[in-house]
Design an enzyme around this catalytic site. Structure first.
Site, PDB file in Angstrom:
ATOM      1  NE  ARG A 124      -2.298  -1.105   3.488  1.00 49.23           N
ATOM      2  CZ  ARG A 124      -2.678  -0.561   4.628  1.00 49.23           C
ATOM      3  NH1 ARG A 124      -3.776   0.157   4.704  1.00 49.23           N
ATOM      4  NH2 ARG A 124      -1.977  -0.730   5.729  1.00 49.23           N
ATOM      5  CG  ASN A 140      -3.954  -4.482   3.040  1.00 48.00           C
ATOM      6  OD1 ASN A 140      -3.340  -4.472   1.978  1.00 48.00           O
ATOM      7  ND2 ASN A 140      -3.344  -4.319   4.201  1.00 48.00           N
TER       8      ASN A 140
END
Length: 99
Positions: free
Chosen positions: A20, A38
């Site tokens: 990320r 996520n």
């Protein structure tokens, strides 16, 4: 040039490897706005908005990911008109909460 929104689901070893953080940095580099998060099913979801060329560059980079990742695939997915509108009004690219 026209702008558009794109969604990608990234599968493989993409959790716990800084995916990320890395994605947000690459998206910012290309001048994109949106988010990365996520998913509880183990995938990483990316919703990015910007110029088509920048989106293509990000999609190509997602195929490899950061050094510790092992990407098995990047699956494009539809973006609803509502999501595209939200992305168009975004002012930055951020890491969102897990869904």
């Amino acid at each position: 040039m026209s702008k558009m929104a794109r969604r990608y689901f990234v599968i493989g070893r993409v959790r716990g490897v800084g995916f990320r953080y890395w994605t947000a940095g690459r998206a910012k580099h290309y001048g994109l706005v949106g988010w990365v998060r996520n998913r509880r099913d183990g995938r990483v979801e990316v919703l990015a908005y910007g110029e088509a060329e920048a989106l293509g560059n990000l999609e190509r980079e997602l195929q490899d990911g950061p050094p510790a990742a092992l990407v098995q695939g990047v699956e494009p997915a539809p973006v609803t008109p509502e999501e595209a509108g939200l992305a168009a009004r975004a002012t930055r690219f951020e890491q969102a909460a897990t869904l």
